[in-house]
Design a protein around this motif. Structure first.
Motif, short mmCIF file in Angstrom:
data_model
loop_
_atom_site.label_atom_id
_atom_site.label_comp_id
_atom_site.label_asym_id
_atom_site.label_seq_id
_atom_site.Cartn_x
_atom_site.Cartn_y
_atom_site.Cartn_z
N SER A 122 8.57 14.67 -3.67
CA SER A 122 8.86 15.02 -5.06
C SER A 122 10.05 14.20 -5.55
N ASN A 161 2.90 4.46 -1.43
CA ASN A 161 2.95 5.28 -2.63
C ASN A 161 3.67 6.59 -2.27
N PRO A 162 5.00 6.61 -2.36
CA PRO A 162 5.75 7.79 -1.94
C PRO A 162 5.45 9.04 -2.74
N SER A 163 4.96 8.90 -3.96
CA SER A 163 4.69 10.10 -4.77
C SER A 163 3.55 10.94 -4.21
N LEU A 164 2.78 10.40 -3.27
CA LEU A 164 1.73 11.20 -2.62
C LEU A 164 2.30 12.31 -1.75
N PHE A 165 3.53 12.11 -1.25
CA PHE A 165 4.11 13.04 -0.29
C PHE A 165 5.46 13.63 -0.72
N THR A 191 0.79 -1.23 0.00
CA THR A 191 0.00 0.00 0.00
C THR A 191 0.82 1.28 0.00
#
Length: 117
Positions: A115, A109-113, A107
């Motif tokens: 850049s 998803n580093p791109s949510l937080f 689950t």
């Protein structure tokens, strides 16, 4: 209050995939998320293998090189983070040593937080 240690002395030697590093497990959540601290010594390697789940590697100290399924390596250092998708082939190595936090979960998803570099 409870105080815990996660330094190198609490870790286990990992040899799978022709690897040579120490990993201290930190926690596992109800969402099947695993977080650990990796200590790559001088000339250490996390051998070339497929990610069982998405993996996020956060370099805390030191420097090294990472790659995906291509033979091209990218230099990483303190403050850098690397994300590999599930089933993606990858490898991490260090000539001087590095310490990193690894987060593994279906689950994440580093791109949510964050850049991209």
């Amino acid at each position: 209050m409870k105080l815990y240690k996660f330094d190198k002395s609490t870790g286990n030697k990992i040899r799978e995939y022709n690897s040579d590093f120490i990993m201290s497990r930190i926690l596992r959540t109800d969402q099947n998320t695993q977080i650990g601290c990796i200590y790559l010594e001088e000339d250490g390697v996390i051998g070339y293998h497929q990610a069982v789940v998405p993996q996020f590697l956060l370099i805390m100290n030191g420097e090294g090189y990472v790659r995906g399924d291509q033979e091209k390596y990218f230099k990483v250092q303190s403050g850098d983070a690397v994300f590999w998708e599930k089933d993606e082939w990858h490898e991490t190595k260090s000539e001087k040593g590095l310490t990193a936090i690894v987060i593994e979960s279906e689950t994440i998803n580093p791109s949510l937080f964050m850049s991209l570099k």
